[in-house]
Design an enzyme around this catalytic site. Structure first.
Site, PDB file in Angstrom:
ATOM      1  CE  LYS A   1       5.096  -2.472   4.872  1.00  0.00           C
ATOM      2  NZ  LYS A   1       6.196  -1.530   4.769  1.00  0.00           N
TER       3      LYS A   1
ATOM      4  CG  HIS B   1     -24.112  12.477 -11.171  1.00  0.00           C
ATOM      5  ND1 HIS B   1     -25.367  12.977 -11.431  1.00  0.00           N
ATOM      6  CD2 HIS B   1     -23.234  13.367 -11.688  1.00  0.00           C
ATOM      7  CE1 HIS B   1     -25.254  14.108 -12.112  1.00  0.00           C
ATOM      8  NE2 HIS B   1     -23.971  14.371 -12.275  1.00  0.00           N
TER       9      HIS B   1
ATOM     10  CD  GLU C   1       2.232   5.397   4.908  1.00  0.00           C
ATOM     11  OE1 GLU C   1       3.095   6.057   4.310  1.00  0.00           O
ATOM     12  OE2 GLU C   1       1.926   4.240   4.579  1.00  0.00           O
TER      13      GLU C   1
HETATM   14  O1  F6P Z   1       4.056   0.193   3.876  1.00  0.00           O
HETATM   15  C1  F6P Z   1       3.951   1.589   3.769  1.00  0.00           C
HETATM   16  C2  F6P Z   1       5.075   2.150   2.957  1.00  0.00           C
HETATM   17  O2  F6P Z   1       6.283   1.999   3.629  1.00  0.00           O
HETATM   18  C3  F6P Z   1       4.847   3.602   2.582  1.00  0.00           C
HETATM   19  O3  F6P Z   1       5.229   4.481   3.572  1.00  0.00           O
HETATM   20  C4  F6P Z   1       5.658   3.719   1.330  1.00  0.00           C
HETATM   21  O4  F6P Z   1       5.327   4.840   0.570  1.00  0.00           O
HETATM   22  C5  F6P Z   1       5.311   2.409   0.656  1.00  0.00           C
HETATM   23  O5  F6P Z   1       5.169   1.481   1.704  1.00  0.00           O
HETATM   24  C6  F6P Z   1       6.305   1.904  -0.328  1.00  0.00           C
HETATM   25  O6  F6P Z   1       7.560   1.726   0.268  1.00  0.00           O
HETATM   26  P1  F6P Z   1       8.882   1.589  -0.575  1.00  0.00           P
HETATM   27  O7  F6P Z   1       9.043   2.844  -1.385  1.00  0.00           O
HETATM   28  O8  F6P Z   1       9.977   1.394   0.408  1.00  0.00           O
HETATM   29  O9  F6P Z   1       8.714   0.394  -1.477  1.00  0.00           O
END
Ligand code: F6P
Length: 550
Positions: A514, A389, A358
């Site tokens: 998203k 394994h 990431e």
């Molecule tokens: O979608 C990726 C992300 O933003 C990550 O960088 C982060 O760790 C995770 O989602 C969770 O985000 P949040 O802590 O804002 O719920």
């Protein structure tokens, strides 16, 4: 200017073609003072890179590349709170989360070290209350189970550390079981709920943004379960007794109904995947105690100090990062396996996967140009002996070059009181160490690892070797050394991001998925709008509808 145009990069390309292209690791390992040249120690960790496909000259060129990339200034900028996260225009100050109490770090007028310690104190109050058996559910019974609801950085770090440091859980407290549920489909939560008592279960809603649907949907399910189980209690009271929130967004926590006293705040200058050191580490502190959590921070701080002050040529994160650059950009090895030889580190590969991929899975430079070189390799892994394994076949005889990180502690099981049990388990650990050293040796030497040679064997029994690896030998797995190990990888990522001239602290590549998932959910729910979709997705949706209608 692309990094490829620098003098150091070009010298590395020439060096590869002239001196390294056809060199096998078996010849490199025979060089004088190989181990002394390629291994360094700091903060309880020894990094051995002598099984990397590098010569001393390679290292010299790589160090020149680090200089030309402005590594020293970059490190200074990271620690002093410069806005190194360029696309989000903010600092990345996870190192401030591990500063000792008497430290002062002024960022834009604010002493962030003082803010950090104020929050640690609030965290200690919450932890003490639970450990004293004084945190009670809505019906007045002390909490026995805590479920962390979070995903990505709000799950992987606390989960990994809690697994790794289980043996450090204090004994003289009111014990609570700490659990984790992250999956958006609710499967982990659905599996956990029948095993815990609603009267005595406390949930932590961990979300930097407090807007992540995965976590919020789990939170709604948890609330429904509590409301249904605790019928006599009012919703606001259930929320007050059964939910803690950890976030950078107090207003969103309040809107959801997290009581002000139950809110732990952190700051937008802490990246999600760098947040286990903040309030997001609350499950760790609940599991291993506040003292254990502070030891973890102290270990990370000692690696920070090493990274900040050691000369580049002795600097573990710098050397480790440069070895990775050599593998990716010059040897064309784009796969890195993380292989812990200690079952306590089972969640480490997944944790490093987020940290590295990431952070550095990027293809646009800080000058918004497309890169003309490779960046982050694919990171994957498993407990090493289990992987032997399963997928080591490919490492030894497949067609891919894969670089490996072997991670193993030296000491193990000293705390076990029963003499015979201790000796049995120590013997098992010796097996693990032997396997670790044997595998990295065979990957390096291939057939030459066999005494007397293996050259007459049929082709399917032959081993080519020449797969590079690093070994991280940890004196003993403690909160301090685990903190230092994680900080080492964090800084390695920064070193590589600096050379690649990319922003290691943003994650724009997750946003579109998203947005489209929200749109798709609406189509699935309302049964309207699938016509505008591509043929594959439209048919998948139609198949779901046809199945539901049966
Ligand atoms: O979608 C990726 C992300 O933003 C990550 O960088 C982060 O760790 C995770 O989602 C969770 O985000 P949040 O802590 O804002 O719920």
């Amino acid at each position: 200017m692309s990094i490829r145009e620098t003098r150091a990069w070009q010298a590395l390309e020439t060096h590869y073609h002239q001196d390294m292209k056809d060199v096998h690791l078996r010849d490199l390992i025979a060089q004088d003072a190989r181990f002394e040249t390629f291994s360094k120690r700091a903060a309880g960790i020894m990094l051995d890179m002598s099984k990397q496909r590098m010569q001393p000259k390679t290292l010299e060129h790589l160090l020149a590349l680090a200089e030309e990339s402005g590594m020293k200034e970059a490190i200074k900028g990271l620690f002093s709170g410069e806005r190194v996260n360029k696309t989000e225009d903010r600092p990345a100050l996870h190192t401030a989360l591990r500063l000792p109490k008497d430290a002062e770090l002024r960022v834009e007028g604010q002493n962030v070290a003082a803010d950090v310690h104020e929050t640690l104190e609030r965290m200690a109050v919450l932890v003490d209350k639970v450990h004293a058996g004084q945190w009670r559910g809505a019906t007045g019974k002390p909490v026995t189970d805590v479920i962390n609801l979070g995903v990505g950085g709000s799950d992987l770090g606390p989960l990994m550390v809690s697994n790794a440091l289980d043996a450090f859980a204090p004994r003289d407290i009111h014990h609570v079981n700490v659990h984790f549920a992250s999956t958006i489909d609710g499967s982990q939560l659905a599996e956990l709920l029948p095993k815990v008592d609603p009267e005595t279960t406390l949930f932590i809603l961990s979300s930097k943004s407090f807007g992540t649907i995965d976590t919020l949907s789990n939170a709604e399910t948890a609330l429904e379960w509590l409301k249904w189980s605790l019928k006599g209690s009012k919703e606001a009271f259930i929320k007050q007794q059964h939910f803690i929130g950890v976030s950078t967004k107090p207003e969103k926590m309040s809107e959801w109904g997290i009581h002000e006293n139950n809110q732990l705040l952190f700051w937008d200058w802490v990246g999600g995947r760098y947040s286990l050191w903040s309030g997001i580490g609350l499950p760790i502190a609940l599991h291993i105690g506040m003292e254990g959590f502070e030891r973890l921070l102290a270990g990370a701080h000692s690696m920070d100090e090493h990274f900040r002050t050691a000369p580049l040529e002795d600097n573990l994160p710098v050397l480790f990062g440069l070895a990775g650059i050599w593998n990716v950009n010059f040897l064309n090895i784009r796969s890195l396996a993380v292989l812990p030889y200690d079952g306590r580190l089972k969640s480490l590969p997944g944790y490093f996967q987020q940290l590295e991929m990431e952070s550095n899975g990027k293809s646009v430079t800080n000058d918004t140009e497309l890169v003309d070189y490779s960046t982050c390799p694919v990171i994957w892994g498993e407990i090493g002996p289990n992987g032997q394994h399963a997928f080591y076949q490919l490492l030894h005889q497949g067609t891919q070059s894969v670089a490996c990180d072997f991670i193993v502690p030296i000491e193990r099981y000293d705390y076990i009181e029963d003499e015979e049990l201790r000796q049995d388990l120590k013997a098992q650990h010796r097996l693990s160490l032997s396997n670790c050293f044997a595998q990295s040796r065979v990957l390096m030497l291939g057939d030459d690892a066999v005494s007397g040679g293996n050259q007459d064997a049929p082709a399917y029994k032959r081993y080519q070797g020449n797969q590079p690896s690093s070994t991280l030998l940890i004196e003993q797995l403690t909160p301090e050394t685990l903190g230092a190990l994680v900080a080492l990888y964090e800084h390695k990522v920064f070193v590589q991001g600096t050379v690649w001239n990319i922003d290691s602290f943003d994650q724009w590549g997750v946003e579109l998925g998203k947005q489209i998932a929200n749109e798709t959910e609406e189509i699935l729910r309302t049964r309207k709008g699938s016509d505008a979709m591509d043929a594959s997705t439209r048919h998948l949706i139609d198949t779901v509808w046809a199945h539901t209608d049966r």
